[in-house]
Design a protein around this motif. Structure first.
Motif, PDB file in Angstrom:
ATOM      1  N   ASN A   1     -11.799  -3.419  -3.829  1.00 45.77           N
ATOM      2  CA  ASN A   1     -11.261  -2.136  -3.391  1.00 45.77           C
ATOM      3  C   ASN A   1     -10.410  -1.468  -4.465  1.00 45.77           C
ATOM      4  O   ASN A   1     -10.212  -0.262  -4.434  1.00 45.77           O
ATOM      5  CB  ASN A   1     -10.417  -2.330  -2.133  1.00 45.77           C
ATOM      6  CG  ASN A   1     -11.262  -2.668  -0.940  1.00 45.77           C
ATOM      7  OD1 ASN A   1     -12.418  -2.245  -0.847  1.00 45.77           O
ATOM      8  ND2 ASN A   1     -10.720  -3.442  -0.019  1.00 45.77           N
TER       9      ASN A   1
ATOM     10  N   CYS B   1      -5.705  -1.271  -1.407  1.00 48.95           N
ATOM     11  CA  CYS B   1      -5.485  -2.709  -1.237  1.00 48.95           C
ATOM     12  C   CYS B   1      -4.013  -2.978  -1.466  1.00 48.95           C
ATOM     13  O   CYS B   1      -3.436  -2.507  -2.438  1.00 48.95           O
ATOM     14  CB  CYS B   1      -6.336  -3.506  -2.222  1.00 48.95           C
ATOM     15  SG  CYS B   1      -6.029  -5.285  -2.222  1.00 48.95           S
ATOM     16  N   HIS B   2      -3.390  -3.741  -0.563  1.00 54.07           N
ATOM     17  CA  HIS B   2      -1.934  -3.923  -0.645  1.00 54.07           C
ATOM     18  C   HIS B   2      -1.514  -4.725  -1.874  1.00 54.07           C
ATOM     19  O   HIS B   2      -0.366  -4.701  -2.274  1.00 54.07           O
ATOM     20  CB  HIS B   2      -1.409  -4.592   0.628  1.00 54.07           C
ATOM     21  CG  HIS B   2      -1.914  -5.974   0.831  1.00 54.07           C
ATOM     22  ND1 HIS B   2      -1.313  -7.071   0.290  1.00 54.07           N
ATOM     23  CD2 HIS B   2      -3.004  -6.427   1.501  1.00 54.07           C
ATOM     24  CE1 HIS B   2      -1.986  -8.154   0.636  1.00 54.07           C
ATOM     25  NE2 HIS B   2      -3.025  -7.788   1.371  1.00 54.07           N
ATOM     26  N   ARG B   3      -2.495  -5.422  -2.474  1.00 54.16           N
ATOM     27  CA  ARG B   3      -2.179  -6.237  -3.629  1.00 54.16           C
ATOM     28  C   ARG B   3      -2.096  -5.439  -4.922  1.00 54.16           C
ATOM     29  O   ARG B   3      -1.754  -5.964  -5.974  1.00 54.16           O
ATOM     30  CB  ARG B   3      -3.263  -7.309  -3.807  1.00 54.16           C
ATOM     31  CG  ARG B   3      -2.880  -8.671  -3.296  1.00 54.16           C
ATOM     32  CD  ARG B   3      -4.038  -9.643  -3.469  1.00 54.16           C
ATOM     33  NE  ARG B   3      -4.917  -9.638  -2.310  1.00 54.16           N
ATOM     34  CZ  ARG B   3      -4.724 -10.411  -1.243  1.00 54.16           C
ATOM     35  NH1 ARG B   3      -3.720 -11.240  -1.224  1.00 54.16           N
ATOM     36  NH2 ARG B   3      -5.540 -10.354  -0.209  1.00 54.16           N
TER      37      ARG B   3
ATOM     38  N   CYS C   1      -1.981  -7.107  -8.986  1.00 51.85           N
ATOM     39  CA  CYS C   1      -3.267  -7.744  -8.744  1.00 51.85           C
ATOM     40  C   CYS C   1      -3.795  -8.379 -10.024  1.00 51.85           C
ATOM     41  O   CYS C   1      -4.150  -7.692 -10.973  1.00 51.85           O
ATOM     42  CB  CYS C   1      -4.269  -6.728  -8.216  1.00 51.85           C
ATOM     43  SG  CYS C   1      -5.899  -7.421  -7.981  1.00 51.85           S
ATOM     44  N   CYS C   2      -3.871  -9.713 -10.003  1.00 53.57           N
ATOM     45  CA  CYS C   2      -4.269 -10.423 -11.221  1.00 53.57           C
ATOM     46  C   CYS C   2      -5.767 -10.358 -11.467  1.00 53.57           C
ATOM     47  O   CYS C   2      -6.225 -10.551 -12.582  1.00 53.57           O
ATOM     48  CB  CYS C   2      -3.819 -11.875 -11.139  1.00 53.57           C
ATOM     49  SG  CYS C   2      -4.503 -12.750  -9.728  1.00 53.57           S
ATOM     50  N   ILE C   3      -6.552 -10.090 -10.431  1.00 49.57           N
ATOM     51  CA  ILE C   3      -8.003 -10.112 -10.631  1.00 49.57           C
ATOM     52  C   ILE C   3      -8.577  -8.756 -11.034  1.00 49.57           C
ATOM     53  O   ILE C   3      -9.729  -8.661 -11.438  1.00 49.57           O
ATOM     54  CB  ILE C   3      -8.755 -10.631  -9.379  1.00 49.57           C
ATOM     55  CG1 ILE C   3      -8.722  -9.629  -8.225  1.00 49.57           C
ATOM     56  CG2 ILE C   3      -8.207 -11.978  -8.932  1.00 49.57           C
ATOM     57  CD1 ILE C   3      -9.559 -10.066  -7.043  1.00 49.57           C
TER      58      ILE C   3
END
Ligand code: FES
Ligand code: FES
Lengths: 136, 136
Positions: free
Chosen positions: B92, B103-105, B109-111
DNA sequence: TTAATTCGGACTAAAAAAGTCGTATTTATG
DNA sequence: CATAAATACGACTTTTTTAGTCCGAATTAA
């Protein structure tokens, strides 16, 4: 939409969490679920699949949980996807012995071979990409 | 499951059909739909998108239909996918300016970066693959 | 014995993709 | 000019896939 399943995403975060745990202590689903904001029941199912797939080891009972069984460098994205029952299948005829049940065009399908080639390229890409590459 | 949308598949067969039509005569949806075994209404919508996307030209009214507006060698798979409103979006957060709504991350976000790299590789693959490659 | 944990399957809900339908517009032709 | 065959477009329904939930059982440290 060509997207990576949420379960794969969740698995990555879970593996990252476990890989950062000091001296190989095991992590419970509750612990990971809370810290990573992943629905408990869903993560529980994912962890069970990862365990069956040999990526993590489980300990049952109270004080149980999961530990990594190999290093993130050793897990390919493709393996992770397969373990979680997801597939890379561009068309219905991208199976070993396609029948007319898979797709009625199968007998004389002009796109099968060229599609297979692109799909193979993607598989190669997912084979050389490791979980470590994705979570660092 | 990472799959190519049926509409993309149908579009390929339709383009193949039109490309094999002698001296640039136009083809009606009914004609293509019957010969290629594609649901009429669905194909009609696909053709309208292809026309809007500039891949084919439409002639309205009786004796109307569609003709190719460029050669299959000039149409990349990526362009076809975009014209049909499909996307390659692994997560997302694979959008230009991702918000916590995507996306809440997103803030940490590491990815995101590594995922973006793989997705870019796939996009390159889909950019250099032409419709001609797929229907010959 | 109890409580915290994994195990595993059945179930529901949400989202996406595939397919259908109805009505309007266009245009060659009798 | 009337008609029939075609595209145009949007709303709708159905099917499939993915995501998420629930429940009861088995395991085990304390
Ligand atoms: S697309 Fe149906 S057989 Fe290849
Ligand atoms: S996966 Fe959610 S922000 Fe990247």
């Amino acid at each position: 939409m060509l997207k990576i399943a949420k379960s794969v995403e969740y698995a990555l975060f879970a593996i990252k969490y476990m890989s950062e745990k000091e001296n190989k202590k095991c992590s419970s689903v509750a612990e990971i679920s809370e810290s990573q904001n992943i629905p408990f029941d869903l993560l529980a199912k994912i962890m069970q699949k990862l365990a069956k797939g040999g990526i993590i080891l489980s300990t049952q009972g109270i004080k149980g949980g999961y530990v990594l069984n190999c290093r993130p460098e050793q897990i390919s994205l493709n393996r992770l996807i397969n373990i979680l029952d997801k597939k890379i299948q561009f068309t219905n005829c991208m199976v070993d012995n396609p029948t007319t049940n898979d797709c009625h065009r199968v007998k004389n399908c002009c796109i099968r071979n060229p599609m297979q080639k692109i799909q193979n390229r993607l598989n190669e890409l997912f084979d050389i990409t490791t979980v470590h590459d994705l979570i660092q």
